[in-house]
Design a protein around this motif. Sequence first.
Motif, PDB file in Angstrom:
ATOM      1  N   ALA A 271       6.527   8.579  11.957  1.00  9.43           N
ATOM      2  CA  ALA A 271       6.455   7.782  13.188  1.00  9.43           C
ATOM      3  C   ALA A 271       5.097   7.099  13.325  1.00  9.43           C
ATOM      4  CB  ALA A 271       6.728   8.667  14.405  1.00  9.43           C
ATOM      5  N   PHE A 272       4.057   7.691  12.727  1.00  6.04           N
ATOM      6  CA  PHE A 272       2.722   7.103  12.803  1.00  6.04           C
ATOM      7  C   PHE A 272       2.489   6.051  11.721  1.00  6.04           C
ATOM      8  CE2 PHE A 272       0.584  11.146  14.800  1.00  6.04           C
ATOM      9  CZ  PHE A 272       1.390  10.993  15.919  1.00  6.04           C
TER      10      PHE A 272
ATOM     11  N   LYS B  84       1.838   1.990  12.334  1.00  5.68           N
ATOM     12  CA  LYS B  84       0.510   1.592  12.825  1.00  5.68           C
ATOM     13  C   LYS B  84      -0.511   1.617  11.692  1.00  5.68           C
ATOM     14  CE  LYS B  84      -2.973   2.315  16.352  1.00  5.68           C
ATOM     15  NZ  LYS B  84      -3.298   2.846  17.684  1.00  5.68           N
ATOM     16  N   ILE B  85      -0.442   2.638  10.839  1.00  6.80           N
ATOM     17  CA  ILE B  85      -1.394   2.727   9.732  1.00  6.80           C
ATOM     18  C   ILE B  85      -1.100   1.648   8.696  1.00  6.80           C
ATOM     19  CG2 ILE B  85      -2.406   4.236   7.987  1.00  6.80           C
ATOM     20  CD1 ILE B  85      -2.902   5.071  10.921  1.00  6.80           C
ATOM     21  N   ALA B  86       0.193   1.370   8.470  1.00  7.28           N
ATOM     22  CA  ALA B  86       0.556   0.302   7.532  1.00  7.28           C
ATOM     23  C   ALA B  86       0.032  -1.049   8.018  1.00  7.28           C
ATOM     24  CB  ALA B  86       2.075   0.255   7.358  1.00  7.28           C
ATOM     25  N   GLU B  87       0.113  -1.293   9.311  1.00  6.44           N
ATOM     26  CA  GLU B  87      -0.411  -2.532   9.886  1.00  6.44           C
ATOM     27  C   GLU B  87      -1.932  -2.595   9.729  1.00  6.44           C
ATOM     28  OE1 GLU B  87      -0.720  -6.196  11.747  1.00  6.44           O
ATOM     29  OE2 GLU B  87       1.050  -5.186  10.931  1.00  6.44           O
ATOM     30  N   PHE B  88      -2.574  -1.453   9.900  1.00  9.40           N
ATOM     31  CA  PHE B  88      -4.023  -1.379   9.697  1.00  9.40           C
ATOM     32  C   PHE B  88      -4.377  -1.748   8.257  1.00  9.40           C
ATOM     33  CE2 PHE B  88      -7.505   1.594   8.287  1.00  9.40           C
ATOM     34  CZ  PHE B  88      -8.559   0.867   8.823  1.00  9.40           C
TER      35      PHE B  88
ATOM     36  N   VAL C  71       0.855  -1.188   0.000  1.00  6.15           N
ATOM     37  CA  VAL C  71       0.000   0.000   0.000  1.00  6.15           C
ATOM     38  C   VAL C  71       0.893   1.240   0.000  1.00  6.15           C
ATOM     39  CG1 VAL C  71      -1.796   1.250   1.242  1.00  6.15           C
ATOM     40  CG2 VAL C  71      -1.808  -1.246   1.231  1.00  6.15           C
ATOM     41  N   ASP C  72       0.591   2.165  -0.870  1.00  2.69           N
ATOM     42  CA  ASP C  72       1.393   3.379  -1.052  1.00  2.69           C
ATOM     43  C   ASP C  72       0.651   4.556  -0.434  1.00  2.69           C
ATOM     44  OD1 ASP C  72       3.100   5.357  -1.895  1.00  2.69           O
ATOM     45  OD2 ASP C  72       2.712   5.090  -4.045  1.00  2.69           O
ATOM     46  N   PHE C  73       1.212   5.108   0.632  1.00  5.72           N
ATOM     47  CA  PHE C  73       0.543   6.248   1.268  1.00  5.72           C
ATOM     48  C   PHE C  73       1.542   7.168   1.957  1.00  5.72           C
ATOM     49  CE2 PHE C  73       0.988   3.259   4.727  1.00  5.72           C
ATOM     50  CZ  PHE C  73       1.105   4.022   5.887  1.00  5.72           C
ATOM     51  N   ASP C  74       1.191   8.430   2.024  1.00  6.21           N
ATOM     52  CA  ASP C  74       1.909   9.421   2.826  1.00  6.21           C
ATOM     53  C   ASP C  74       0.977   9.877   3.928  1.00  6.21           C
ATOM     54  OD1 ASP C  74       4.308   9.456   1.335  1.00  6.21           O
ATOM     55  OD2 ASP C  74       3.395  10.808  -0.146  1.00  6.21           O
ATOM     56  N   LEU C  75       1.545  10.201   5.072  1.00  2.48           N
ATOM     57  CA  LEU C  75       0.736  10.557   6.234  1.00  2.48           C
ATOM     58  C   LEU C  75       1.203  11.889   6.804  1.00  2.48           C
ATOM     59  CD1 LEU C  75      -1.418   9.705   8.341  1.00  2.48           C
ATOM     60  CD2 LEU C  75       0.418   8.573   9.604  1.00  2.48           C
ATOM     61  N   PHE C  76       0.254  12.805   6.933  1.00  2.35           N
ATOM     62  CA  PHE C  76       0.533  14.110   7.523  1.00  2.35           C
ATOM     63  C   PHE C  76      -0.398  14.300   8.721  1.00  2.35           C
ATOM     64  CE2 PHE C  76       1.791  14.301   3.143  1.00  2.35           C
ATOM     65  CZ  PHE C  76       2.973  15.054   3.146  1.00  2.35           C
ATOM     66  N   PHE C  77       0.181  14.733   9.827  1.00  4.98           N
ATOM     67  CA  PHE C  77      -0.614  14.985  11.036  1.00  4.98           C
ATOM     68  C   PHE C  77      -0.419  16.433  11.444  1.00  4.98           C
ATOM     69  CE2 PHE C  77      -1.151  14.990  15.729  1.00  4.98           C
ATOM     70  CZ  PHE C  77      -2.476  14.589  15.779  1.00  4.98           C
TER      71      PHE C  77
ATOM     72  N   GLU D 196      -6.011  15.890  11.582  1.00  9.46           N
ATOM     73  CA  GLU D 196      -5.789  16.804  12.710  1.00  9.46           C
ATOM     74  C   GLU D 196      -6.811  16.502  13.785  1.00  9.46           C
ATOM     75  OE1 GLU D 196      -8.263  20.787  11.529  1.00  9.46           O
ATOM     76  OE2 GLU D 196      -6.328  20.508  10.527  1.00  9.46           O
ATOM     77  N   ASN D 197      -6.401  16.683  15.023  1.00  4.57           N
ATOM     78  CA  ASN D 197      -7.271  16.444  16.177  1.00  4.57           C
ATOM     79  C   ASN D 197      -7.728  17.757  16.779  1.00  4.57           C
ATOM     80  OD1 ASN D 197      -6.904  13.683  15.974  1.00  4.57           O
ATOM     81  ND2 ASN D 197      -5.388  13.559  17.608  1.00  4.57           N
ATOM     82  N   SER D 198      -8.883  17.736  17.411  1.00 11.66           N
ATOM     83  CA  SER D 198      -9.351  18.898  18.166  1.00 11.66           C
ATOM     84  C   SER D 198      -8.883  18.818  19.616  1.00 11.66           C
ATOM     85  CB  SER D 198     -10.882  18.979  18.122  1.00 11.66           C
ATOM     86  OG  SER D 198     -11.454  17.879  18.819  1.00 11.66           O
ATOM     87  N   PHE D 199      -8.021  17.860  19.919  1.00  8.38           N
ATOM     88  CA  PHE D 199      -7.551  17.624  21.285  1.00  8.38           C
ATOM     89  C   PHE D 199      -6.117  17.106  21.219  1.00  8.38           C
ATOM     90  CE2 PHE D 199      -9.741  13.950  19.609  1.00  8.38           C
ATOM     91  CZ  PHE D 199      -8.842  12.922  19.817  1.00  8.38           C
ATOM     92  N   PRO D 200      -5.372  17.135  22.317  1.00 12.08           N
ATOM     93  CA  PRO D 200      -3.972  16.695  22.279  1.00 12.08           C
ATOM     94  C   PRO D 200      -3.844  15.207  21.987  1.00 12.08           C
ATOM     95  CG  PRO D 200      -4.405  18.008  24.242  1.00 12.08           C
ATOM     96  CD  PRO D 200      -5.734  17.690  23.632  1.00 12.08           C
ATOM     97  N   HIS D 201      -2.953  14.857  21.054  1.00 10.10           N
ATOM     98  CA  HIS D 201      -2.698  13.455  20.741  1.00 10.10           C
ATOM     99  C   HIS D 201      -2.117  12.745  21.963  1.00 10.10           C
ATOM    100  CE1 HIS D 201      -1.605   9.914  18.444  1.00 10.10           C
ATOM    101  NE2 HIS D 201      -0.385   9.991  18.941  1.00 10.10           N
TER     102      HIS D 201
END
Length: 359
Positions: A84-85, A88-92, A71-77, A113-118
Amino acid sequence: MNTAQFISKSSSNLVEKASFTWQTPSNIALVKYWGKSNPQIPKNASISFTLNNCHTITTIDFEKKEKTATVDFDLFFEGKQKDAFKPKIAEFFKRIQEYCPYIFEYKMTINSENSFPHSSGIASSASGLSAIAMCLMSLESELNTDLSEGEINKKASFLARLGSGSASRSVEGPLVVWGNHPEIDGSSDLYGVQFPYKVHSVFENYQDAILLVDKGEKQVSSTIGHNLMHNHPYAENRFTQANDNLSKISKILQNGDIKAFVNLVESEALTLHAMMLTSNPYFILMKPNTLEIINKIWEYREENNSNICFTLDAGANVHVLYPESEKKTVNNFIEKELAKYCQKNQYIYDSVGFGAKQI
């Protein structure tokens, strides 16, 4: 267990490019699950309030490409690339590939993005994984236009569970049950279902103030904690207790016995942490200020004949639960008496919500 129903049907529809954005909530379990077997099957049923203000907003941009073996993906938080995340997403993605084979045919760019602290004990994995699942199901509904809204939500919950068990409870609301239970019609270990019975008015628009005692990373992850239940001396009794408590809270939610609700919810929270204290290796996720807040809540409830109560997830932060009728007085109590026990006096006012929504 019938997982074949979730295998994606082949489609002749070709979607070259697509982008979907979903806002999905966190949730707070009233009856907890602690302990699971593969693949993400709970040892007991659980029930949670879906939250409203604590949420994740995720956009996935899909671009068609040649099919590849990975699976080919880039992740932005929150605007920054987060490698670093990615594990976990690759395993998912690895866990869901049988059910969503189309993910091998797209380059995915994920922005969240979260509305609260990760990692602050507000179940960021629940809202985060359910948001990704909803985006995937938006693509799948483009590829297979026959899917109903009910089928989309059911499969999204099923997929989200494979990333984070509690994420199965973040697709719908206001009350969601995950785990097979004989007294909850339609309940399943594979996905969450809305609480199927009429809820007493006292529990409508229930309030949840999250007191941020510790916004740092937990020293023990929930995954490790769950695994420690495999050889836990009290595990089987705990699983029985939790399922019994779900039977009890089902009746409470219908008959409006708020005093019984307070007792059961607080007992569940403390039992969760008792399992951590008595596992091997043992660990403590509560902080001194967690206990200060709990004692202040007990004092306030006694002195004011209040229906305020607390619950805890696997962390130090305190969820203060109370009916809407007490909102003004309890909020005043939080601001004057409890905020000082929070890191930088930070807390979040929230209430029960209704699940994922596309934006």
